[in-house]
Scaffold this active site. Structure first.
Site, short mmCIF file in Angstrom:
data_model
loop_
_atom_site.label_atom_id
_atom_site.label_comp_id
_atom_site.label_asym_id
_atom_site.label_seq_id
_atom_site.Cartn_x
_atom_site.Cartn_y
_atom_site.Cartn_z
N HIS A 62 -8.37 -3.35 4.00
CA HIS A 62 -9.47 -2.40 3.86
C HIS A 62 -9.59 -1.88 2.43
O HIS A 62 -10.59 -1.25 2.08
CB HIS A 62 -9.36 -1.24 4.87
CG HIS A 62 -8.37 -0.18 4.53
ND1 HIS A 62 -7.08 -0.17 5.06
CD2 HIS A 62 -8.46 0.92 3.76
CE1 HIS A 62 -6.44 0.90 4.62
NE2 HIS A 62 -7.25 1.57 3.82
N SER A 109 -3.59 4.28 0.90
CA SER A 109 -3.88 3.03 1.61
C SER A 109 -3.26 1.83 0.89
O SER A 109 -3.32 1.72 -0.34
CB SER A 109 -5.39 2.81 1.69
OG SER A 109 -6.00 3.69 2.59
N ASP A 112 -4.51 -5.58 9.02
CA ASP A 112 -5.04 -4.92 7.83
C ASP A 112 -4.11 -5.19 6.66
O ASP A 112 -3.30 -4.35 6.26
CB ASP A 112 -5.16 -3.41 8.11
CG ASP A 112 -5.81 -2.65 6.96
OD1 ASP A 112 -6.39 -3.30 6.08
OD2 ASP A 112 -5.72 -1.40 6.97
#
Length: 264
Positions: free
Chosen positions: A76, A213, A120
């Site tokens: 992502h 992230s 992910d």
């Protein structure tokens, strides 16, 4: 009794709605310098030489050096980006030992992202980087450990994740010690979590947050990379709800097939 059951179901529905998962980079941006790892501690220089900062088109993520020419991060983070600047050996966020910029042609996202939970993850091919005390790789788990769920093991997550309001000062690298929990515990909060997800407890508001992230989760014992920061609770980083990482042991074949990096 019927009224009680209806009320209980209504409360459960509200609770379930509150405990959704959201990528840290997609959390609302604060107007203050915050949003980094919450309730962690400042890292000393060289504590996590495998951690890199990733500056994409308008957003910031973390990543892990896994070889002289490969960085591992979250899909992502790379998704929709045209390029990235990689900050190596930084303690102050933008005061790196050196940087490299590469285009999206060097991004390899897991082909099952985002249709299957637990995928992910992405690789970034980089120019060759020499290793030393401030810039070094982190090892992946070996194939002998591919079925180890690491329940109750302790690990460390590091990242910057700072947001800025015109401030010229970057954030200092933050780290937080987190305990891995089993997926049954995590599923009680968010619904069924597949084996490709690794969850950690976040007591006292200790968690990854906006900007973290793609960053690393590394075991205290053995210093192996076991997680890639993927999501936190939509209720917020300091809500006390578990945070989720892509489980690296579930991606060993994919990493090997696309980068050649593997430990046997």
């Amino acid at each position: 009794m019927k009224t009680f059951i209806v009320l209980a179901l209504a409360i459960a529905a509200v609770a379930a709605e509150s405990f959704e998962q959201v990528h840290p980079k997609d959390l609302p941006q604060s107007q203050k310098i915050e949003g980094r790892i919450t309730n962690g501690y400042p890292a000393y220089e060289g504590k996590a030489p495998y951690t890199v900062g990733l500056s994409f088109n308008g957003w910031w993520c973390g990543g892990s050096i896994i070889a002289h020419d490969w960085v591992l991060t979250a899909a992502h983070c790379t998704n929709g980006a045209s390029s990235v600047t990689i900050y190596y050996g930084a303690t102050w966020r933008t005061n790196a030992q050196f940087t490299h910029s590469v285009g999206s042609g060097n991004f390899i996202q897991n082909g099952n992202y985002p249709s299957q939970s637990g995928n992910d993850i992405a690789l970034i091919r980089t120019p060759h980087v020499d290793f030393w005390s401030m810039v070094n790789k982190v090892e992946l788990p070996s194939y002998n450990d591919r079925y180890n769920m690491y329940d109750n093991w302790w690990a460390v997550a590091c990242g910057w994740g700072g947001t800025y309001d015109g401030s010229p000062l970057p954030d200092w690298l933050q780290c937080v010690d987190l305990q891995i929990i089993n997926n049954d515990q995590c599923s009680q909060v968010y619904g069924h979590q597949p084996e490709g997800i690794l969850c950690v407890a976040t007591p006292d508001g200790k968690s990854t947050c906006s900007g973290d992230s793609g960053g690393p989760l590394v075991l205290h014992d053995g210093a192996k990379l076991v997680g890639v920061a993927s999501w936190v609770s939509s209720a917020g980083c300091q809500s006390g709800h578990p945070s989720g990482f892509t489980r690296v042991t579930a991606q060993l074949d994919w990493i090997r097939d696309n980068s050649g990096v593997a430990y046997y």
